[in-house]
Write an enzyme that holds these catalytic residues in place. Sequence first.
Site, short mmCIF file in Angstrom:
data_model
loop_
_atom_site.label_atom_id
_atom_site.label_comp_id
_atom_site.label_asym_id
_atom_site.label_seq_id
_atom_site.Cartn_x
_atom_site.Cartn_y
_atom_site.Cartn_z
N LYS A 37 12.65 -31.01 24.51
CA LYS A 37 11.83 -32.01 25.21
C LYS A 37 11.56 -31.53 26.65
O LYS A 37 12.21 -30.59 27.12
CB LYS A 37 12.58 -33.34 25.22
CG LYS A 37 13.90 -33.30 25.96
CD LYS A 37 14.81 -34.47 25.61
CE LYS A 37 16.10 -34.38 26.40
NZ LYS A 37 17.14 -35.26 25.86
N ARG A 135 21.30 -47.74 25.35
CA ARG A 135 19.92 -47.45 25.73
C ARG A 135 19.00 -47.76 24.54
O ARG A 135 18.25 -48.70 24.58
CB ARG A 135 19.85 -45.98 26.16
CG ARG A 135 18.70 -45.63 27.04
CD ARG A 135 18.81 -44.22 27.59
NE ARG A 135 18.97 -43.19 26.57
CZ ARG A 135 18.96 -41.88 26.83
NH1 ARG A 135 18.82 -41.46 28.07
NH2 ARG A 135 19.09 -41.01 25.86
N TYR A 268 5.99 -29.94 60.37
CA TYR A 268 5.85 -31.38 60.56
C TYR A 268 7.07 -31.97 61.27
O TYR A 268 8.22 -31.70 60.91
CB TYR A 268 5.70 -32.08 59.21
CG TYR A 268 4.35 -31.85 58.56
CD1 TYR A 268 3.16 -32.23 59.19
CD2 TYR A 268 4.26 -31.25 57.32
CE1 TYR A 268 1.93 -32.03 58.59
CE2 TYR A 268 3.04 -31.05 56.70
CZ TYR A 268 1.87 -31.45 57.35
OH TYR A 268 0.66 -31.24 56.74
N MET A 316 3.78 -29.50 51.43
CA MET A 316 3.25 -29.48 50.06
C MET A 316 3.21 -28.07 49.48
O MET A 316 3.59 -27.83 48.34
CB MET A 316 1.86 -30.11 50.03
CG MET A 316 1.34 -30.37 48.62
SD MET A 316 -0.28 -31.14 48.58
CE MET A 316 0.06 -32.80 49.11
C1 PLP Z 1 18.38 -34.71 25.72
C2 PLP Z 1 19.27 -35.08 24.60
C3 PLP Z 1 20.31 -34.24 24.19
C4 PLP Z 1 20.70 -32.98 24.93
O1 PLP Z 1 21.52 -33.31 26.04
P1 PLP Z 1 22.14 -32.15 26.96
O2 PLP Z 1 23.02 -32.87 27.90
O3 PLP Z 1 20.98 -31.52 27.66
O4 PLP Z 1 22.84 -31.20 26.07
C5 PLP Z 1 21.01 -34.58 23.04
N1 PLP Z 1 20.72 -35.71 22.37
C6 PLP Z 1 19.76 -36.58 22.76
C7 PLP Z 1 19.51 -37.81 21.99
C8 PLP Z 1 19.01 -36.29 23.89
O5 PLP Z 1 18.06 -37.14 24.28
#
Ligand code: PLP
Length: 376
Positions: A37, A135, A268, A316
């Site tokens: 992701k 969550r 700045y 920036m």
């Molecule tokens: C992002 C995620 C992981 C990976 O977590 P890490 O701490 O980066 O290893 C595993 N399971 C779920 C559901 C996640 O969203």
Amino acid sequence: MCMQSLNRIEISRSALIHNFQICQRWADGAAIMPLVKADGYGHGMIDCARVFADQGAAAFGVAEAIEGVRLREAGITQPVLVLAGVMPLTLPLIVAARLTPVVSDPAILTELSSVAAGQSASVGVHLKLDAGMGRQGALPADFAELLDLARRLPHLRLDGVMAHFPLSDDRTSANSAEVLRTFMAATAPLADHGAGKCCLHLANSGGLFYVAGARLDMVRPGIALYGYYPDGAAGRVTAVPPPLRPAMRFASRIIQVRRLPEGRGLGYWHLFTTARPSVIAVLPVGYANGYLRNLSNRAQVLINGRRAPVVGRVSMNLTLVDVTDLPKVRVGDEAVLLGSQGEETITADEIADWMETISYEVLCLFGQLNERVLVD
Ligand SMILES: *Cc1c(COP(=O)(O)O)cnc(C)c1O
């Protein structure tokens, strides 16, 4: 003719492979589902998925369905679990792209079954239990009903059940053992149904390294595959060798070297004033590149193998570095913001301390806001 940005992110293929193999060793026979992701935590989702697929990844995890579609378009054939954004609007795409939705809601399961029927498809699903993360996921009290529905609805195949740890990076916490117990209790009824190979998975990187008994059928490392420990620098210090290898390097170039007298305000708000005749290097990088403004007067970069302090406000697209103490700095010299140069290394954990965040955020920002190349 230079047709590239002066700022570039280098991703080391050999580091990704090394990290996958370390995770494999820890997984001890459990399958590995790399989390790709956020564009592979900034490392490039498709490049990373291909590297990990070659190494034997069993599945991939993304947040949204559209990311899964991109993996399919890139030729990834493994199951792709969609961890967020599974809702009525996205179900047709999920089914059409043969993605695997993670579902925690009976209404979505029912809808999924009818979308699958409409496409004459059979869809593998994974169910999510809220075993303590608080969550997503069905609460333990509601889980048996969800499980039963997933088994009964036509066009659905129950391929897996998962939960997530909230505190697996804290090795002193008793929470992870409790989450594991809750997960095992809720999934115990599955053992009585010899019918399917339902994949149980719970461990993120922290679960893989730090929670005994959490590997189950599959593990879901993210940060570890990119070379970092979920508990940051502390994890690296206490790691069983060989350590993970950070895969990302962020390099820029010096575009100007200025000689300034004592008493000049820089940038700045004149956040820094020269206290001596100074040599200041100008870098074409700033918060637009994810080099956040709170690194002002705080971060360090590597130039000619030596550390040099960032002075004044990061703006920036410009950052100033005091190179008065460094030998002969020239226009065009490489400046490394993250990674190694010569004998020196700046890690994402160190930058995260300066930015008051965690390595995950540093990697996502740098990797997604800059030109990236896969090296070695
Ligand atoms: C992002 C995620 C992981 C990976 O977590 P890490 O701490 O980066 O290893 C595993 N399971 C779920 C559901 C996640 O969203």
